[in-house]
Enzyme design. Structure first.
Site: not given
Ligand code: NAD
Ligand code: DAU
Length: 336
Positions: A37, A81-82, A99, A124-126, A150, A154
């Site tokens: 994606t 994947a998400a 997804t 995720t903690d969310e 979101y 999850k």
């Molecule tokens: P990301 O958005 O960078 O990557 C998600 C990946 O999933 C992408 O490569 C995308 O192409 C793939 N994908 C999406 N839909 C799909 C589908 N239908 N089939 C196959 N692949 C698909 O996300 P991330 O930040 O690397 O997060 C990875 C995982 O960790 C997620 O499950 C997210 O909920 C979890 N997570 C993320 C965070 C964070 O801070 N980013 C924290 C805790 C948990």
């Molecule tokens: O807590 C884990 C989660 O953290 C994951 O499960 C999610 O996939 C990941 O996207 C992330 O969620 P958040 O909403 O916490 O992350 P984000 O980076 O979007 O935002 C972090 C904080 O910063 C949130 O309080 C919103 C704020 N923010 C974010 C953006 C993009 C801003 O103030 N300005 C911005 O432009």
């Protein structure tokens, strides 16, 4: 040779996990399945040893595609994947339900049919909702009260994973991690967005009053925790992952500006995110006590490493921001 199937392995955390797992165990093979994606990028997997890595482009919510892609008898399936961006889930929640909820159920079913030995859901903690300023950090016993589409999708997936363990005895387990940062993070998320904007002297949009709290962990520490849970954790159990590193958003943004030598006048307070969770904080006592896992990278060190990486990989994030990163594989696979 053990084989791990990694779904979502072309995204931020998944690609860092694939690299770390292959480096750590020279006998491991990885099959990465990813739809590519907007958040998936094959450039994230540059440098992985090709003889031990296979990439398949496919959608986790399509059962036939997963039946073809997942190898029989694989040692583990780790589902990253998400759809992951909260702001996108507010604008169009449908893809998140498809997804994150349907996709997880499809993977659980296929994993059982194909005799995959172990299933790990990366959550995720969310799912726990939002904390007040004085509340104790989330333990695994905290109720699931997700706020955004979101987070709700999850939480739904988490319940399906636990139900598969309870009903079929499937070896399935869950990790719930706090906010990750590090190399290859898509510049829609706070740290890489602020970092890349600041490098170009563009405004940094901070939502609301910037006093929301997130709990930060360097992505390699998350990957090491996932490996610990996969290899030593209990089936049917949930493990919170976090580095006890709470920060106000505004302080994170100021730290980035300081490190880059850029002025605070770049900060722009903008309209708040609807339903914005005020505070997250993870209590990782279980994973520490049961599995001996500890974070290795402090926030200061991790942020400095991340900033260095984005400075040295300007081509990577510029191609993501201008959209050209999609050109070559849209040509190979067709646009999505
Ligand atoms: P990301 O958005 O960078 O990557 C998600 C990946 O999933 C992408 O490569 C995308 O192409 C793939 N994908 C999406 N839909 C799909 C589908 N239908 N089939 C196959 N692949 C698909 O996300 P991330 O930040 O690397 O997060 C990875 C995982 O960790 C997620 O499950 C997210 O909920 C979890 N997570 C993320 C965070 C964070 O801070 N980013 C924290 C805790 C948990
Ligand atoms: O807590 C884990 C989660 O953290 C994951 O499960 C999610 O996939 C990941 O996207 C992330 O969620 P958040 O909403 O916490 O992350 P984000 O980076 O979007 O935002 C972090 C904080 O910063 C949130 O309080 C919103 C704020 N923010 C974010 C953006 C993009 C801003 O103030 N300005 C911005 O432009």
């Amino acid at each position: 040779m053990p084989t791990y199937v990694v779904t979502g392995g072309a995204g931020f955390i998944g690609s860092n996990f694939v690299r770390l797992a292959l480096e750590r165990d020279a006998g491991l093979k990885v099959v990465t399945i990813d739809l590519l994606t907007y958040a998936g990028n094959l450039a994230n997997l540059v440098g992985v040893p090709l003889e031990r890595h296979t990439f398949i482009r496919a959608d986790i919510s399509v059962a036939d595609a997963m039946a073809d892609a997942v190898p029989d008898g694989a040692d583990a399936l780790i589902n990253f994947a998400a759809e992951t961006h909260v702001d996108r889930s507010i604008l169009s929640p449908g893809a998140f339900a498809r997804t994150n909820v349907v996709g997880t159920q499809v993977l659980l079913d296929v994993a059982r049919e194909k005799g995959v030995k172990r299933f790990l859901q990366v959550s995720t903690d969310e799912v726990y909702g939002s904390l007040g300023p004085e509340d104790p950090a989330f333990t695994e016993a905290h109720p699931l009260v997700p706020s955004s589409p979101y987070a709700a999708s999850k939480a739904g997936a988490d319940l399906l994973v636990l139900a598969a363990h309870h009903t079929y005895g499937q070896d399935a387990r869950l990790t719930r991690c706090s906010n990750n940062y590090g190399p290859y993070q898509f510049p829609e998320k706070l740290i890489p967005l602020m970092l890349s904007n600041a490098l170009d002297d563009r405004p940094l949009p901070v939502y609301g009053d910037g006093r929301q709290v997130r709990d930060w962990i360097y992505t390699d520490d998350h990957s090491r925790a996932i490996l610990a849970v996969l290899e030593g954790g209990r089936p049917g159990a949930v493990y919170n992952i976090g580095a006890r590193c709470e920060r106000f958003n505004i302080d994170v943004v100021r730290a980035i500006l300081r490190e880059l030598g850029k002025p605070e006048s770049l900060i722009q307070l903008v309209k708040d995110r609807p339903g914005h969770d005020r505070r997250y904080a993870i209590d990782p006592t279980r994973v520490e006590a049961e599995l001996g896992w500890r974070p290795e990278v402090s926030f200061e060190e991790g942020l400095a490493r991340t900033i260095r990486w984005y400075r040295e990989h300007e081509d990577w994030w510029r191609r993501v921001k201008d959209g050209s990163y999609r050109e070559f594989y849209d040509e190979w696979y067709g646009d999505r």
